[in-house]
Design an enzyme around this catalytic site. Sequence first.
Site, mmCIF file in Angstrom:
data_model
loop_
_atom_site.group_PDB
_atom_site.id
_atom_site.type_symbol
_atom_site.label_atom_id
_atom_site.label_comp_id
_atom_site.label_asym_id
_atom_site.label_seq_id
_atom_site.Cartn_x
_atom_site.Cartn_y
_atom_site.Cartn_z
ATOM 1 C CE LYS A 23 -2.187 2.491 43.636
ATOM 2 N NZ LYS A 23 -0.953 2.797 44.343
ATOM 3 C CE1 TYR A 41 -3.662 -0.503 42.467
ATOM 4 C CE2 TYR A 41 -4.280 -0.573 40.158
ATOM 5 C CZ TYR A 41 -3.337 -0.335 41.135
ATOM 6 O OH TYR A 41 -2.075 0.064 40.782
HETATM 7 N N1 LIG Z 1 3.213 -2.391 37.808
HETATM 8 C C1 LIG Z 1 2.462 -1.527 37.166
HETATM 9 O O1 LIG Z 1 2.238 -1.673 35.951
HETATM 10 C C2 LIG Z 1 1.831 -0.358 37.886
HETATM 11 C C3 LIG Z 1 1.022 0.523 37.144
HETATM 12 C C4 LIG Z 1 0.445 1.608 37.783
HETATM 13 C C5 LIG Z 1 0.715 1.845 39.133
HETATM 14 N N2 LIG Z 1 1.486 0.979 39.828
HETATM 15 C C6 LIG Z 1 1.732 1.268 41.256
HETATM 16 O O2 LIG Z 1 3.121 1.275 41.486
HETATM 17 C C7 LIG Z 1 3.384 0.812 42.809
HETATM 18 C C8 LIG Z 1 4.399 -0.317 42.786
HETATM 19 O O3 LIG Z 1 3.845 -1.406 42.049
HETATM 20 P P1 LIG Z 1 4.714 -2.674 41.617
HETATM 21 O O4 LIG Z 1 4.302 -3.060 40.268
HETATM 22 O O5 LIG Z 1 6.149 -2.415 41.895
HETATM 23 O O6 LIG Z 1 4.119 -3.767 42.615
HETATM 24 P P2 LIG Z 1 4.847 -4.643 43.734
HETATM 25 O O7 LIG Z 1 3.787 -5.532 44.309
HETATM 26 O O8 LIG Z 1 6.084 -5.272 43.191
HETATM 27 O O9 LIG Z 1 5.271 -3.532 44.786
HETATM 28 C C9 LIG Z 1 4.476 -3.149 45.879
HETATM 29 C C10 LIG Z 1 5.354 -3.248 47.122
HETATM 30 O O10 LIG Z 1 4.600 -2.781 48.240
HETATM 31 C C11 LIG Z 1 4.799 -3.686 49.317
HETATM 32 N N3 LIG Z 1 3.618 -3.613 50.178
HETATM 33 C C12 LIG Z 1 2.354 -4.004 49.877
HETATM 34 N N4 LIG Z 1 1.545 -3.800 50.927
HETATM 35 C C13 LIG Z 1 2.322 -3.256 51.912
HETATM 36 C C14 LIG Z 1 2.053 -2.829 53.237
HETATM 37 N N5 LIG Z 1 0.820 -2.930 53.775
HETATM 38 N N6 LIG Z 1 3.072 -2.307 53.961
HETATM 39 C C15 LIG Z 1 4.320 -2.211 53.442
HETATM 40 N N7 LIG Z 1 4.622 -2.615 52.190
HETATM 41 C C16 LIG Z 1 3.639 -3.135 51.438
HETATM 42 C C17 LIG Z 1 4.989 -5.050 48.669
HETATM 43 O O11 LIG Z 1 5.660 -5.984 49.485
HETATM 44 C C18 LIG Z 1 5.794 -4.684 47.429
HETATM 45 O O12 LIG Z 1 7.170 -4.715 47.670
HETATM 46 C C19 LIG Z 1 2.039 0.422 43.403
HETATM 47 O O13 LIG Z 1 1.563 1.513 44.170
HETATM 48 C C20 LIG Z 1 1.167 0.214 42.190
HETATM 49 O O14 LIG Z 1 -0.194 0.442 42.490
HETATM 50 C C21 LIG Z 1 2.052 -0.116 39.242
#
Ligand SMILES: NC(=O)c1ccc[n+]([C@@H]2O[C@H](COP(=O)([O-])OP(=O)(O)OC[C@H]3O[C@@H](n4cnc5c(N)ncnc54)[C@H](O)[C@@H]3O)[C@@H](O)[C@H]2O)c1
Length: 306
Positions: free
Chosen positions: A144, A140
């Site tokens: 990224k 992952y």
């Molecule tokens: N939560 C954290 O602590 C954290 C930390 C660092 C980075 N991030 C990044 O932030 C972003 C959001 O994360 P989150 O925590 O809200 O997770 P989340 O899983 O709630 O959100 C991801 C969203 O992307 C959608 N998705 C996944 N694959 C898809 C596809 N192929 N086509 C269309 N939609 C798709 C999912 O349905 C979901 O709604 C991500 O890119 C994640 O890598 C999150």
Amino acid sequence: MVLITGGAGFIGSHVAEAFLAARHAVAVVDNLCTGRRENVPADARFHAVDIRSQELAEVFAREKPECVCHLAAQMNVSHSIQDPLHDADVNILGSINVLENCVRHKVRKVVFASSAGAVYGEPESLPVSEEHPSRAACHYGVSKYAVENYLGLYARLYGLNYTTLRFANVYGPRQNPSGEAGVCAILMGMMLSGKRPTLYGRGDPVREYVYVTDVAQAVLRALDKGDNETFNIGSGRGTTVREVFDAIRDLLGFAHEPILEPLRPGEVKRIYTSPEKAARLLGWRAETGFAEGIVKTLEFVKCAEL
Ligand SMILES: NC(=O)c1ccc[n+]([C@@H]2O[C@H](COP(=O)([O-])OP(=O)(O)OC[C@H]3O[C@@H](n4cnc5c(N)ncnc54)[C@H](O)[C@@H]3O)[C@@H](O)[C@H]2O)c1
């Protein structure tokens, strides 16, 4: 018009709300694999589309976005190690499809959600600045970082502006308490249902927590600032998982001790970042203290449990 990929997810739905509150028109693309339709604000148009699909071009043609906030991702560290092809398919190929559409449809700017916890790997020194080399400990983190590199390429090749935001551990309302990521929501969900939570790394790992509405404000700032730059988006403060457990236990009056297990593959032992660059160039700082943030998160998790 701002198009938010992953806008039905935890962070993306708060980003959608922040843009609507700032009077931007918002459209959301999400395939709902982990997101929920009810997370999407009523004032945002919704497209149930996969970022890897051909249909994404139709969404761009219809919405004609000026800016794209790209948050859709596979974001589970363990899953990325178990199924690296799926991780790369969504996170790398899906992102290239988003970027190709941005160029074709003359998007002004892309804001990309990267991960401080995954991109750096085990840091050489703390706090980690943006110049620290990337030595990701899981697929992952590599996927990224690959997208960060593609953003640089698209800026050089096509003049597509970007800002990369490397989020720390984000917590707050709408995080899934039954997911793998999001230690605060998981601990709350377990304690509320009377189960003893497991603390990986025996509670010793140091992480940096940042409240979700603060993260949404950082994305909003990046719309007009920080072009072609990368920023850490965190509180700048390291907290052990044990400290998180104790804070939630005190709030809930939970009587039991946690189960202690070794760290899972792909997870780093200690990380927190310096948010100074974001303060300087985006004018952004985390506003919500951890004590305040976990009370707000707990209110949400309690309602979700009912
Ligand atoms: N939560 C954290 O602590 C954290 C930390 C660092 C980075 N991030 C990044 O932030 C972003 C959001 O994360 P989150 O925590 O809200 O997770 P989340 O899983 O709630 O959100 C991801 C969203 O992307 C959608 N998705 C996944 N694959 C898809 C596809 N192929 N086509 C269309 N939609 C798709 C999912 O349905 C979901 O709604 C991500 O890119 C994640 O890598 C999150």
